[in-house]
Design a protein around this motif. Structure first.
Motif, PDB file in Angstrom:
ATOM      1  N   PRO A  73       0.817  -1.217   0.000  1.00  0.00           N
ATOM      2  CA  PRO A  73       0.000   0.000   0.000  1.00  0.00           C
ATOM      3  C   PRO A  73       0.852   1.269   0.000  1.00  0.00           C
ATOM      4  O   PRO A  73       0.447   2.291  -0.559  1.00  0.00           O
ATOM      5  N   HIS A  74       2.025   1.186   0.590  1.00  0.00           N
ATOM      6  CA  HIS A  74       2.936   2.337   0.604  1.00  0.00           C
ATOM      7  C   HIS A  74       3.313   2.718  -0.819  1.00  0.00           C
ATOM      8  O   HIS A  74       3.333   3.902  -1.177  1.00  0.00           O
ATOM      9  N   CYS A  75       3.613   1.712  -1.650  1.00  0.00           N
ATOM     10  CA  CYS A  75       3.962   1.952  -3.061  1.00  0.00           C
ATOM     11  C   CYS A  75       2.747   2.343  -3.891  1.00  0.00           C
ATOM     12  O   CYS A  75       2.838   3.229  -4.740  1.00  0.00           O
ATOM     13  N   LEU A  76       1.640   1.666  -3.653  1.00  0.00           N
ATOM     14  CA  LEU A  76       0.437   1.969  -4.431  1.00  0.00           C
ATOM     15  C   LEU A  76       0.009   3.419  -4.280  1.00  0.00           C
ATOM     16  O   LEU A  76      -0.424   4.054  -5.254  1.00  0.00           O
ATOM     17  N   GLY A  77       0.135   3.950  -3.089  1.00  0.00           N
ATOM     18  CA  GLY A  77      -0.198   5.355  -2.874  1.00  0.00           C
ATOM     19  C   GLY A  77       0.659   6.270  -3.720  1.00  0.00           C
ATOM     20  O   GLY A  77       0.167   7.234  -4.318  1.00  0.00           O
ATOM     21  N   LYS A  78       1.950   5.968  -3.787  1.00  0.00           N
ATOM     22  CA  LYS A  78       2.846   6.796  -4.597  1.00  0.00           C
ATOM     23  C   LYS A  78       2.571   6.600  -6.090  1.00  0.00           C
ATOM     24  O   LYS A  78       2.614   7.552  -6.865  1.00  0.00           O
ATOM     25  N   ILE A  79       2.318   5.353  -6.494  1.00  0.00           N
ATOM     26  CA  ILE A  79       2.059   5.067  -7.909  1.00  0.00           C
ATOM     27  C   ILE A  79       0.773   5.758  -8.374  1.00  0.00           C
ATOM     28  O   ILE A  79       0.738   6.351  -9.451  1.00  0.00           O
ATOM     29  N   ARG A  80      -0.267   5.684  -7.555  1.00  0.00           N
ATOM     30  CA  ARG A  80      -1.561   6.276  -7.932  1.00  0.00           C
ATOM     31  C   ARG A  80      -1.551   7.801  -7.871  1.00  0.00           C
ATOM     32  O   ARG A  80      -2.377   8.446  -8.511  1.00  0.00           O
ATOM     33  N   HIS A  81      -0.622   8.370  -7.119  1.00  0.00           N
ATOM     34  CA  HIS A  81      -0.590   9.823  -6.908  1.00  0.00           C
ATOM     35  C   HIS A  81       0.836  10.347  -7.072  1.00  0.00           C
ATOM     36  O   HIS A  81       1.378  10.997  -6.172  1.00  0.00           O
ATOM     37  N   VAL A  82       1.427  10.080  -8.225  1.00  0.00           N
ATOM     38  CA  VAL A  82       2.818  10.483  -8.477  1.00  0.00           C
ATOM     39  C   VAL A  82       2.975  11.998  -8.366  1.00  0.00           C
ATOM     40  O   VAL A  82       3.963  12.483  -7.804  1.00  0.00           O
ATOM     41  N   GLY A  83       2.018  12.754  -8.873  1.00  0.00           N
ATOM     42  CA  GLY A  83       2.114  14.218  -8.823  1.00  0.00           C
ATOM     43  C   GLY A  83       2.182  14.749  -7.405  1.00  0.00           C
ATOM     44  O   GLY A  83       3.134  15.456  -7.042  1.00  0.00           O
ATOM     45  N   PRO A  84       1.202  14.427  -6.560  1.00  0.00           N
ATOM     46  CA  PRO A  84       1.268  14.885  -5.166  1.00  0.00           C
ATOM     47  C   PRO A  84       2.474  14.322  -4.414  1.00  0.00           C
ATOM     48  O   PRO A  84       3.073  15.020  -3.596  1.00  0.00           O
ATOM     49  N   ALA A  85       2.841  13.076  -4.715  1.00  0.00           N
ATOM     50  CA  ALA A  85       4.030  12.508  -4.064  1.00  0.00           C
ATOM     51  C   ALA A  85       5.271  13.293  -4.464  1.00  0.00           C
ATOM     52  O   ALA A  85       6.129  13.590  -3.621  1.00  0.00           O
ATOM     53  N   SER A  86       5.362  13.658  -5.732  1.00  0.00           N
ATOM     54  CA  SER A  86       6.503  14.452  -6.202  1.00  0.00           C
ATOM     55  C   SER A  86       6.543  15.808  -5.515  1.00  0.00           C
ATOM     56  O   SER A  86       7.619  16.299  -5.148  1.00  0.00           O
ATOM     57  N   ALA A  87       5.378  16.427  -5.329  1.00  0.00           N
ATOM     58  CA  ALA A  87       5.327  17.721  -4.639  1.00  0.00           C
ATOM     59  C   ALA A  87       5.806  17.577  -3.196  1.00  0.00           C
ATOM     60  O   ALA A  87       6.532  18.444  -2.686  1.00  0.00           O
ATOM     61  N   THR A  88       5.436  16.482  -2.548  1.00  0.00           N
ATOM     62  CA  THR A  88       5.887  16.242  -1.172  1.00  0.00           C
ATOM     63  C   THR A  88       7.394  16.041  -1.133  1.00  0.00           C
ATOM     64  O   THR A  88       8.077  16.593  -0.267  1.00  0.00           O
ATOM     65  N   PHE A  89       7.918  15.248  -2.068  1.00  0.00           N
ATOM     66  CA  PHE A  89       9.360  15.018  -2.124  1.00  0.00           C
ATOM     67  C   PHE A  89      10.103  16.335  -2.365  1.00  0.00           C
ATOM     68  O   PHE A  89      11.140  16.587  -1.756  1.00  0.00           O
ATOM     69  N   ALA A  90       9.573  17.169  -3.254  1.00  0.00           N
ATOM     70  CA  ALA A  90      10.199  18.470  -3.530  1.00  0.00           C
ATOM     71  C   ALA A  90      10.184  19.349  -2.286  1.00  0.00           C
ATOM     72  O   ALA A  90      11.177  20.013  -1.973  1.00  0.00           O
TER      73      ALA A  90
END
Length: 118
Positions: free
Chosen positions: A21-38
């Motif tokens: 589920p940790h990966c699925l969240g990032k895969i399904r929401h790459v844009g928001p995950a990228s914003a968080t990483f940035a």
């Protein structure tokens, strides 16, 4: 033929399964995950998201199937400590989950380590 699972093997497999589920969240929401990483200072953010997904999937599968479990636990810990750093950088020095602290990731890291030491 008898098949039994020791408690530490079950714990190791659970540590690996939790990455799904940790990966699925990032895969399904790459844009928001990228914003968080940035926001946490990981640049280029999208590349970090993809690299994190790959490492999590490899570490998770290796923990589940007991393939180089110590290396897999090390990979898992590296990702989880990176996530802990990101949470602290974004949310400040909060420990509790109610304030979006890193305690779950720290616990998960320690559990990954302990599950392969037995």
């Amino acid at each position: 033929m008898e098949f039994t699972l020791e408690p530490m093997a079950i714990l190791r497999m659970m540590c690996g399964i939790w990455f799904v589920p940790h990966c699925l969240g990032k895969i399904r929401h790459v844009g928001p995950a990228s914003a968080t990483f940035a926001k946490a200072g990981f640049h280029p953010a999208r590349l970090f998201v993809i690299a994190t997904i790959v490492v999590e999937l490899i570490a998770g599968a290796a923990l589940v199937f007991n393939i180089f479990p110590r290396l897999a636990a090390g990979m898992a810990v590296a990702v989880l400590l990176g996530a802990s750093y990101a949470v602290l950088k974004i949310n400040g020095l909060n420990w509790r989950w109610q304030k979006q602290g890193p305690e779950f990731m720290v616990f998960w890291s320690l559990t990954c380590i302990l599950s392969v030491l037995g």
